[in-house]
Design a protein around this motif. Sequence first.
Motif, PDB file in Angstrom:
ATOM      1  N   PHE A 192       0.651  -1.228   0.125  1.00  0.00           N
ATOM      2  CA  PHE A 192      -0.056  -0.122  -0.126  1.00  0.00           C
ATOM      3  C   PHE A 192       0.853   1.223  -0.063  1.00  0.00           C
ATOM      4  O   PHE A 192       2.167   1.328   0.488  1.00  0.00           O
ATOM      5  N   ASP A 193       0.284   2.378  -0.493  1.00  0.00           N
ATOM      6  CA  ASP A 193       1.009   3.432  -0.501  1.00  0.00           C
ATOM      7  C   ASP A 193       0.781   4.282   0.904  1.00  0.00           C
ATOM      8  O   ASP A 193      -0.093   3.980   1.674  1.00  0.00           O
ATOM      9  N   ALA A 194       1.123   5.455   1.016  1.00  0.00           N
ATOM     10  CA  ALA A 194       0.905   6.237   2.210  1.00  0.00           C
ATOM     11  C   ALA A 194      -0.210   6.672   2.445  1.00  0.00           C
ATOM     12  O   ALA A 194      -0.681   6.803   3.533  1.00  0.00           O
ATOM     13  N   ALA A 195      -1.233   6.745   1.277  1.00  0.00           N
ATOM     14  CA  ALA A 195      -2.597   7.130   1.598  1.00  0.00           C
ATOM     15  C   ALA A 195      -3.561   5.858   1.550  1.00  0.00           C
ATOM     16  O   ALA A 195      -4.707   5.997   1.585  1.00  0.00           O
ATOM     17  N   GLY A 196      -2.823   4.729   1.699  1.00  0.00           N
ATOM     18  CA  GLY A 196      -3.726   3.612   1.991  1.00  0.00           C
ATOM     19  C   GLY A 196      -4.224   2.889   0.253  1.00  0.00           C
ATOM     20  O   GLY A 196      -4.988   1.936   0.563  1.00  0.00           O
ATOM     21  N   ARG A 197      -3.741   3.083  -0.478  1.00  0.00           N
ATOM     22  CA  ARG A 197      -4.077   2.551  -1.819  1.00  0.00           C
ATOM     23  C   ARG A 197      -3.167   1.497  -2.201  1.00  0.00           C
ATOM     24  O   ARG A 197      -1.927   1.656  -1.876  1.00  0.00           O
ATOM     25  N   VAL A 198      -3.754   0.403  -2.968  1.00  0.00           N
ATOM     26  CA  VAL A 198      -2.728  -0.651  -3.238  1.00  0.00           C
ATOM     27  C   VAL A 198      -1.959  -0.172  -4.252  1.00  0.00           C
ATOM     28  O   VAL A 198      -2.228   0.522  -5.290  1.00  0.00           O
ATOM     29  N   GLU A 199      -0.821  -0.680  -4.230  1.00  0.00           N
ATOM     30  CA  GLU A 199       0.229  -0.099  -5.271  1.00  0.00           C
ATOM     31  C   GLU A 199       0.438  -1.290  -6.172  1.00  0.00           C
ATOM     32  O   GLU A 199       1.425  -2.216  -6.020  1.00  0.00           O
ATOM     33  N   LEU A 200      -0.287  -1.300  -7.201  1.00  0.00           N
ATOM     34  CA  LEU A 200      -0.359  -2.227  -8.113  1.00  0.00           C
ATOM     35  C   LEU A 200       0.923  -2.776  -8.896  1.00  0.00           C
ATOM     36  O   LEU A 200       0.876  -4.079  -9.324  1.00  0.00           O
ATOM     37  N   ASP A 201       1.477  -1.767  -9.097  1.00  0.00           N
ATOM     38  CA  ASP A 201       2.686  -1.956 -10.022  1.00  0.00           C
ATOM     39  C   ASP A 201       3.904  -2.806  -9.028  1.00  0.00           C
ATOM     40  O   ASP A 201       4.432  -3.742  -9.553  1.00  0.00           O
TER      41      ASP A 201
ATOM     42  N   GLU B  70       6.016  -8.147  -7.335  1.00  0.00           N
ATOM     43  CA  GLU B  70       6.116  -9.115  -6.231  1.00  0.00           C
ATOM     44  C   GLU B  70       5.775 -10.383  -6.917  1.00  0.00           C
ATOM     45  O   GLU B  70       6.344 -11.789  -6.718  1.00  0.00           O
ATOM     46  N   THR B  71       4.727 -10.374  -7.795  1.00  0.00           N
ATOM     47  CA  THR B  71       4.054 -11.516  -8.613  1.00  0.00           C
ATOM     48  C   THR B  71       4.838 -12.193  -9.368  1.00  0.00           C
ATOM     49  O   THR B  71       5.354 -13.545  -9.346  1.00  0.00           O
ATOM     50  N   GLU B  72       5.675 -11.354 -10.327  1.00  0.00           N
ATOM     51  CA  GLU B  72       6.674 -11.830 -11.339  1.00  0.00           C
ATOM     52  C   GLU B  72       7.850 -12.543 -10.650  1.00  0.00           C
ATOM     53  O   GLU B  72       8.315 -13.517 -11.050  1.00  0.00           O
ATOM     54  N   PHE B  73       8.445 -11.786  -9.270  1.00  0.00           N
ATOM     55  CA  PHE B  73       9.524 -12.383  -8.864  1.00  0.00           C
ATOM     56  C   PHE B  73       9.037 -13.708  -8.018  1.00  0.00           C
ATOM     57  O   PHE B  73       9.671 -14.558  -8.348  1.00  0.00           O
TER      58      PHE B  73
ATOM     59  N   ARG C 166     -12.197  -3.140   0.658  1.00  0.00           N
ATOM     60  CA  ARG C 166     -13.386  -3.113  -0.183  1.00  0.00           C
ATOM     61  C   ARG C 166     -13.393  -4.276  -1.483  1.00  0.00           C
ATOM     62  O   ARG C 166     -12.147  -4.314  -1.730  1.00  0.00           O
ATOM     63  N   PRO C 167     -14.625  -4.695  -1.738  1.00  0.00           N
ATOM     64  CA  PRO C 167     -14.527  -5.597  -2.590  1.00  0.00           C
ATOM     65  C   PRO C 167     -13.915  -5.196  -3.995  1.00  0.00           C
ATOM     66  O   PRO C 167     -13.343  -6.085  -4.710  1.00  0.00           O
ATOM     67  N   GLU C 168     -14.111  -3.961  -4.216  1.00  0.00           N
ATOM     68  CA  GLU C 168     -13.229  -3.396  -5.454  1.00  0.00           C
ATOM     69  C   GLU C 168     -11.559  -3.446  -5.409  1.00  0.00           C
ATOM     70  O   GLU C 168     -11.179  -3.903  -6.471  1.00  0.00           O
ATOM     71  N   GLU C 169     -11.172  -3.413  -4.093  1.00  0.00           N
ATOM     72  CA  GLU C 169      -9.724  -3.429  -4.034  1.00  0.00           C
ATOM     73  C   GLU C 169      -9.168  -4.949  -4.140  1.00  0.00           C
ATOM     74  O   GLU C 169      -8.146  -5.148  -4.604  1.00  0.00           O
ATOM     75  N   LEU C 170     -10.041  -5.942  -3.598  1.00  0.00           N
ATOM     76  CA  LEU C 170      -9.695  -7.094  -3.637  1.00  0.00           C
ATOM     77  C   LEU C 170      -9.744  -7.741  -5.399  1.00  0.00           C
ATOM     78  O   LEU C 170      -8.916  -8.365  -5.717  1.00  0.00           O
ATOM     79  N   HIS C 171     -10.670  -7.070  -6.081  1.00  0.00           N
ATOM     80  CA  HIS C 171     -10.689  -7.395  -7.430  1.00  0.00           C
ATOM     81  C   HIS C 171      -9.578  -7.022  -7.885  1.00  0.00           C
ATOM     82  O   HIS C 171      -8.953  -7.670  -8.970  1.00  0.00           O
ATOM     83  N   GLN C 172      -9.082  -5.625  -7.665  1.00  0.00           N
ATOM     84  CA  GLN C 172      -7.962  -5.153  -8.395  1.00  0.00           C
ATOM     85  C   GLN C 172      -6.702  -5.957  -8.095  1.00  0.00           C
ATOM     86  O   GLN C 172      -5.863  -6.111  -8.974  1.00  0.00           O
ATOM     87  N   VAL C 173      -6.592  -6.498  -7.036  1.00  0.00           N
ATOM     88  CA  VAL C 173      -5.321  -7.127  -6.408  1.00  0.00           C
ATOM     89  C   VAL C 173      -5.701  -8.523  -7.303  1.00  0.00           C
ATOM     90  O   VAL C 173      -4.432  -8.978  -7.916  1.00  0.00           O
ATOM     91  N   CYS C 174      -6.598  -9.209  -7.181  1.00  0.00           N
ATOM     92  CA  CYS C 174      -6.694 -10.514  -8.019  1.00  0.00           C
ATOM     93  C   CYS C 174      -6.263 -10.190  -9.401  1.00  0.00           C
ATOM     94  O   CYS C 174      -5.694 -11.079 -10.117  1.00  0.00           O
TER      95      CYS C 174
END
Length: 94
Positions: free
Chosen positions: A19-28, A33-36, A58-66
């Motif tokens: 997560f970044d400092a504002a609490g958003r998922v850092e998708l990049d 991490e996934t590739e590594f 939130r469900p949207e965050e979980l979907h983004q992560v997936c």
Amino acid sequence: MKTRELTIHGIIPAMVTPFDAAGRVELDLLRGETEFLSKTGVHGLCVGGVTGEMAGARPEELHQVCKAVVSATDKPVVVSIFPDCNTEALELAN
């Protein structure tokens, strides 16, 4: 609903969601991490809660992560969900 049978075996590490400092998922960072991890010989990846940070997402965050993880690997992805009711469980699972 489409389903498929999957035999789970081997090493399937629990991923940490950045997560970044504002609490958003850092998708990049998550894709990195996934590739590594995918190159280390693991048999699959586990996202969404085993390490605790996604339990309040939130469900949207979980979907983004997936989506980010699935798009960055050819390994099976196991997703943890934390529903409050059966309806939410079905929505998250789909």
